[in-house]
Scaffold this active site. Structure first.
Site, mmCIF file in Angstrom:
data_model
loop_
_atom_site.group_PDB
_atom_site.id
_atom_site.type_symbol
_atom_site.label_atom_id
_atom_site.label_comp_id
_atom_site.label_asym_id
_atom_site.label_seq_id
_atom_site.Cartn_x
_atom_site.Cartn_y
_atom_site.Cartn_z
ATOM 1 N N HIS A 108 0.865 -1.181 0.000
ATOM 2 C CA HIS A 108 0.000 0.000 0.000
ATOM 3 C C HIS A 108 0.897 1.225 0.000
ATOM 4 C CE1 HIS A 108 -1.556 3.269 2.707
ATOM 5 N NE2 HIS A 108 -2.482 3.273 1.777
ATOM 6 N N VAL A 111 0.375 9.193 -1.084
ATOM 7 C CA VAL A 111 0.956 10.523 -0.858
ATOM 8 C C VAL A 111 -0.153 11.540 -1.081
ATOM 9 C CG1 VAL A 111 3.412 10.088 -1.287
ATOM 10 C CG2 VAL A 111 1.891 10.488 -3.222
ATOM 11 N N HIS A 147 12.697 -1.625 3.817
ATOM 12 C CA HIS A 147 13.032 -0.598 4.804
ATOM 13 C C HIS A 147 14.297 0.175 4.428
ATOM 14 C CE1 HIS A 147 10.038 -0.827 8.033
ATOM 15 N NE2 HIS A 147 9.857 -2.061 7.612
ATOM 16 N N GLY A 261 -17.412 11.011 -0.466
ATOM 17 C CA GLY A 261 -16.495 10.660 -1.550
ATOM 18 C C GLY A 261 -17.046 9.537 -2.410
#
Length: 303
Positions: A108, A111, A147, A261
């Site tokens: 997932h 931004v 990571h 929405g």
């Protein structure tokens, strides 16, 4: 804050959606993203793109939206009372990729940019986003790569950014009613304006641009690994946690539903197939048990 600032953010987000769809469609190799453009009667609209029944991706959605309204919904003003009585604009790219193969993690990313304005007052604005990884059959190499990519994206903006937003991700993507994290985390940031507009925008871009660098190598490594029906069943069972989180806790989902929405776009993140079993427990000393014992324990993956 000028209109050109907002236009620059929107242009970046539209381009990011294009780039991510191109990369993921190439990885899939069979299907492409189908676009559904939509308008919101109260103001704004978006482009929803969905790939289904691919060779690699069972269902993937990459959504761009830009909505605006004259007043804030309750989900936004609850923890930001100063936003009451302001008009708002929210724009962002949000995506979820659900692969066929249980050895490929779900990912997932999101931004976004938010601004609330009022005549005679300074605008209130911030950036948010991040990405997180949800493996079914975990792999240390994949977790480290994910990571390390996130850490590298944060590095130019200060040494504090990765550990801070990694910790926030671990805390945010947590199912309180299950007492377990959703996956192995990544980055999560919100309310970012402390760097000033230019640097805050640059940080959001660094996160958005690094998502495919974080995810695609993992997909390529795992997409052809053999699997059996029991492993597929476990994947579908664990997808249930994804559904639970998105419908109970996720801020974006709640914000979207409360602001009227577009429901199809908001729920695009849900997997096509999922299963729940009553009081299911993994057998000891199995890969399924290792997911709980090792991977669903927050830890320092980055080097």
């Amino acid at each position: 804050m000028t209109a050109s600032n907002k236009q620059a953010v929107k242009a970046y987000l539209l381009n990011l959606q294009d780039k991510i769809c191109q990369v993921l469609a190439a990885v899939d190799g069979k299907e492409t993203f189908v676009e559904d453009s939509w308008q919101r009667p109260e103001g704004g609209g978006g482009r929803s793109r969905v790939l289904t029944n691919g060779a690699v991706i069972e269902k993937g959605g990459v959504n761009f939206s830009h909505v605006h309204g004259s007043s804030m919904p309750a989900s936004a003003t609850a923890h930001r009372p100063e936003l009451a009585g302001r008009s708002f604009e929210a724009m962002g790219v949000s995506l979820v990729i659900h692969p066929n193969n249980p050895h490929v993690p779900t990912s997932h990313a999101n931004v976004r940019f938010f601004i609330a304005e009022k005549e005679g007052a300074e605008p209130v604005w911030w950036f948010g986003g991040g990405y997180d990884l949800t493996p079914y059959y975990g792999n240390d190499e994949d977790c480290r790569h994910w990571h390390n990519t996130a850490k590298a994206a944060c590095a130019p903006f200060g040494e504090d950014k990765y550990p801070r937003y990694k910790k926030w991700c671990d805390e945010y993507f947590y199912l309180k009613h299950r007492d377990e994290p959703r996956g192995v985390g990544g980055l999560f940031f919100d309310d970012l304006n402390e760097l000033g507009f230019d640097q805050s925008f640059a940080f959001m871009q660094a996160v958005g641009d690094s998502y495919t660098q974080a995810y695609v190598p993992i997909v390529e490594r795992r997409k052809d690994e053999p699997y059996n029906q029991a492993q597929r069943d476990f994947q579908l069972y664990r997808r249930g946690r994804y559904v639970e989180f998105n419908l109970v806790y996720d801020r974006g989902t709640l914000f979207g539903l409360q602001t009227g929405g577009r429901t199809e776009s908001i729920l695009m993140s849900l997997p096509p197939l999922v299963r729940w079993e009553y009081d299911w427990q993994p057998q000891p000393n199995t890969p399924e048990a290792r997911l709980y014992e090792h991977y669903l324990q927050p830890q320092d993956w980055a080097e």
